[in-house]
Structure formats: C-alpha cells, structure tokens
Scaffold this motif. Structure first.
Motif, PDB file in Angstrom:
ATOM      1  N   TRP A 301      82.558 -54.345  40.698  1.00  0.00           N
ATOM      2  CA  TRP A 301      82.499 -55.130  41.937  1.00  0.00           C
ATOM      3  C   TRP A 301      83.828 -55.096  42.677  1.00  0.00           C
ATOM      4  O   TRP A 301      83.867 -55.269  43.901  1.00  0.00           O
ATOM      5  CB  TRP A 301      82.096 -56.560  41.613  1.00  0.00           C
ATOM      6  N   LEU A 331      74.795 -60.700  38.293  1.00  0.00           N
ATOM      7  CA  LEU A 331      76.139 -61.231  38.065  1.00  0.00           C
ATOM      8  C   LEU A 331      77.131 -60.175  38.530  1.00  0.00           C
ATOM      9  O   LEU A 331      77.105 -59.043  38.056  1.00  0.00           O
ATOM     10  CB  LEU A 331      76.371 -61.526  36.583  1.00  0.00           C
ATOM     11  N   THR A 332      77.999 -60.531  39.449  1.00  0.00           N
ATOM     12  CA  THR A 332      78.993 -59.575  39.951  1.00  0.00           C
ATOM     13  C   THR A 332      80.253 -59.679  39.100  1.00  0.00           C
ATOM     14  O   THR A 332      80.780 -60.770  38.895  1.00  0.00           O
ATOM     15  CB  THR A 332      79.309 -59.860  41.425  1.00  0.00           C
ATOM     16  N   LEU A 333      80.723 -58.529  38.602  1.00  0.00           N
ATOM     17  CA  LEU A 333      81.884 -58.547  37.718  1.00  0.00           C
ATOM     18  C   LEU A 333      82.594 -57.202  37.735  1.00  0.00           C
ATOM     19  O   LEU A 333      82.087 -56.222  38.305  1.00  0.00           O
ATOM     20  CB  LEU A 333      81.460 -58.914  36.296  1.00  0.00           C
ATOM     21  N   GLY A 340      85.045 -61.987  36.659  1.00  0.00           N
ATOM     22  CA  GLY A 340      83.636 -62.338  36.568  1.00  0.00           C
ATOM     23  C   GLY A 340      83.004 -62.150  35.198  1.00  0.00           C
ATOM     24  O   GLY A 340      81.860 -62.565  34.994  1.00  0.00           O
ATOM     25  N   LYS A 343      81.364 -65.066  33.106  1.00  0.00           N
ATOM     26  CA  LYS A 343      80.039 -65.601  33.428  1.00  0.00           C
ATOM     27  C   LYS A 343      78.936 -64.975  32.590  1.00  0.00           C
ATOM     28  O   LYS A 343      77.818 -65.500  32.526  1.00  0.00           O
ATOM     29  CB  LYS A 343      79.723 -65.341  34.913  1.00  0.00           C
TER      30      LYS A 343
END
Length: 448
Positions: A301, A331-333, A340, A343
C-alpha cells in the motif's frame, strides 16, 4: 525438552526423504530435482519414545556467489545454530564428493555434534559407505530413508544425545495447550506473502527475494501472539493452471491447496499496486468453496499512487465478482515497512469468531419472517412458494437449513438476498455461508 535435530547436507542426497521417514508422514516435498527444499521446515516427532524437534534444511552450497545461494545458506546456519545435533546426510551410492568434504569442514567449524548418515545403502554395499570415514566425523550410520532401512540404528545413535540433554532433571508435567489457530497465507507469486510472514514473526524466518516463486513448501510455524497459539503457514504462490510448470511447481501448488483445506482462516494477499487480478478472484473462490474464513490483505500500500481510488476499485471488484463473500473489506498494509500489519491478526481472530458463530433458532426465524415480508417469494404454478422454517445445522462455516415446499424452485437471487441479510444482521461480513434447502414441515413442530 525435545532433542533438536537439524538435517543438513549437499543438495539431492535425500534429506527431505529422511525427514519424512522420521516424521512418519509426507510432510516435506520430495522429488528427483535438486534444490527443491528452500525454507527450513520443523516438526515435533515422537521417534519410538524419543522426543525430537526435527528441522529439514536446504542443500548446502559452499559457493555463495549467487544471492539465492547466500540466502539459502543463511537459513541453514540458523537451523544449525538452534540444533542440539546435526544429521549430516551423504549419498552412499554416489560416494563422497568434493562438496561433501567442503560441507564436512564447514560443519566442524560450527562446533555442533554431528552424526554422519550414509543414505541410499539398500542392496549391495555402496562405495560411499567406506569413503565416508574419510570425512573424519566418526562411523557413518547406514540407512535407506526411502525404504526405511537402518532407522533403528539411527535411533541408537541419537539416544545418547537425548540422554545428555535431559540429564537427571525430572520430567515436567505436561501442560494443557490451547488449540492453535490454523492461519494460512496465500496469493499469487511475488505479492509479498513471505515478507508479511516475516514481519508478523519479527524475524527472517522464511526465505524472501525479488524472484517470483521463491517459496515452494508450505511452511508451518508455531507461534504465539498475545497468548494465542497460532500455526502460521506460508505457502507457494498460485498461478493460473495453464501456466503451472511440471515438476517442482506442481508439487508446490498441491502443498498450497492442502494448506488451504486444513486452515481455519486464510489470509489472501494481493498486490495493491496491480489491483484485484483474475487469479486473485480465483483463489478467493477456492477459499470460499472450501468454506474457510478469509481476510483480504492489500499489500504494498505504501507504493499505491492514488490510495482512495485504489481502495474503491478493490472493494467494487470484490463485491461485483464474489457475492459469496459479500461484505469482505480489504486491509491496507505494507509488509515491507510494517505499516498496517498490526491490524491483520485482530482481523483474523474476528473472522475466526464469525466462522464459528452459532445463531439461535428463534432469531433466525424472526429474520426469515421479516425477509418474506419485505420480499415475498414468487409464484410457481399459480401458488406462492413457502419457506416454513430455518435453523443452523453447523458452524465452520455457518450452515443453515431452510425447509420449503419446493426446494428446487427457490430463485438464486432470493438465496443471495437471505445470505446478505444473515451477514448484516449477525455480523458475518465476508464469511462463506452454506444455505441448504430441504423439503418438509418444521421438524421441531409438535405433531397434531
């Protein structure tokens, strides 16, 4: 404590075959192709009452001119550093090679006890059995890992090391262990799966690199996160079937599919810079068909130029192409930077809870009544279909039975509508649901 044993040697001498023999099951991939094993694989073994922590390693190359060879060597060094004893495997049929001698010198420098194992000794006495004494590592233990010969002799050779490790201390009482969450990380090649696994563990546990297809085995790593035991499984990348090469890649794909079938939660990693590809959707469908809980991780991301648009595109592509996973949110990471990643595990545990969720029958039938009131069923042959009753018959994934007058006539659109209501009402976003249609009256109603 179990005796920690690392199996080492040059490529293609039968290390993984011996690993599988001692483990009592086909855990490591085995083929005639040299260099199939890359990541170190660990397993707890009860070897005729002898507790072992067994580690399979990649073939040792003494020349590390290539970057890949250097990374493989580092993984083997880490396995050896954590071991109590090394099993140095040679190919007795081929005889002692110059590379075997180089590996033997390297092992002596490590300062670890070494047991020399001469593999492939079935049949007539092979030339390598006598030559093995030249390595200066004591008497070789002749075995045939493929046929199971000489395993009792190997047990006798390992036993003194186990006794010296245990000493005279009394054996501790076995502690009750919480059940580990089976968490598999899957995706296309080169989307950052292994980098994400290493980031979660906080160490370079599995091999990574810029080359696609670095991971071959599905590597299971036992781990704890905030007291929760987790069995984290890194897998090989899944390409389209038409592009899968024969040999090592076929074995790797089979290992990945097996990991998905045995997982409870699957983390599907996609490359956020490329968006949702057709193969990403195919993998997600596979996970849904297997009934596993799923978490969608949009990796890289930090490299996305227009985050807001990219997120919208991912959500629209998933919702439009995967109605069986309605409500699944990415989920953005960034596995590379760690942004991120914190999470991910809370999301995996939440998905696992939803996957195990059981809904009271009364609440289900109240929902069914509201659904019928808002959207009545169509007429079939001049008569309106009837949905008489609904109950949950299973979890993992949540599975519901609908009792209706004509099961074959219920429109797919109405089934999707009901599934979406279930997800919305009982907080089950992205969970694959099973809706089974059965003909008959309410089975719990009293007979009049």
């Amino acid at each position: 404590m179990p005796l920690s044993v690392a199996i080492v040697g040059r490529p293609n001498v039968g290390k993984s075959t011996l690993f599988n023999r001692l483990a009592g099951r086909k855990t490591a991939l085995v083929a005639s192709e040299a260099g199939l094993t890359r990541d170190r694989r660990e397993v707890a073994v009860d070897f005729a009452g002898l507790a072992l922590r067994l580690t399979d390693t990649a073939g040792v190359e003494t020349t590390t001119r290539s970057d890949m060879a250097a990374r493989l060597r580092l993984q083997t060094e880490k396995a050896l550093a954590a071991a109590d004893v090394a099993l140095f495997v040679i190919d007795a049929r081929e005889g002692v090679t110059a590379l075997d001698r180089d590996v033997a010198r390297w092992l002596r420098r490590q300062g670890k006890p070494v047991l020399l194992v001469a593999n492939k000794t079935e049949g007539r006495a092979p030339p390598g059995l006598a030559e093995a004494f030249e390595l200066g590592l004591g008497t070789p233990v002749p075995v045939s890992a493929e046929h199971g010969e000489g395993i009792s002799a190997l047990y006798d050779a390992l036993l003194p090391f186990a006794q010296s490790e245990s000493g005279d201390a009394p054996a501790p009482e076995p502690a009750k262990r919480a059940v580990a969450l089976q968490l598999a990380v899957v995706g296309r090649p080169n989307v950052g799966k292994s980098t994400l696994v290493n980031r979660l563990l906080g160490e370079e546990r599995v091999l990574t690199g810029p080359e696609p297809g670095v991971t071959r085995d599905a590597i299971a790593i036992e781990w704890r996160w905030r007291g929760q035991p987790i069995k984290l499984i890194d897998t090989a990348g899944l390409r389209r079937k038409a592009k899968v090469a024969k040999g090592a890649e076929t074995l790797a794909v089979g290992d990945t599919l097996k990991a998905v079938r045995f997982a409870e939660v699957v983390v599907l990693v996609i490359d956020a810079t490329a968006g949702v590809q057709r193969q990403d959707l195919a993998i997600a469908r596979l996970v849904a068909d297997e009934g596993r809980a799923i978490v969608l991780a949009a990796n890289k991301w930090d490299l996305v130029a227009a985050p807001k648009k990219a997120l919208t595109d991912i959500v629209e592509r998933i919702s439009g192409s995967l109605p069986q996973l309605a409500g699944l949110q990415p989920l953005t990471l960034s596995a590379a930077t760690g942004a991120g990643v914190a999470k991910l595990l809370p999301a995996a545990l939440k998905a696992h809870t939803a996957w195990n969720h059981r809904v009271p029958t009364g609440a289900l039938n109240r929902l069914l009544a509201r659904a019928l009131e808002r959207h009545p069923l169509p007429l079939v042959g001049g008569q309106r279909l009837k949905l008489r009753y609904m109950t949950q018959v299973n979890t993992r994934p949540p599975t519901f039975a609908l009792f209706t007058s004509k099961p074959g006539e219920l429109p797919d659109s109405w089934r999707r509508y009901l599934a979406n209501l279930l997800r919305e009402q009982f907080d089950l976003p992205g969970v694959p649901l099973r809706l089974m249609l059965r003909k008959g009256q309410n089975p719990f109603a009293k007979n009049s």
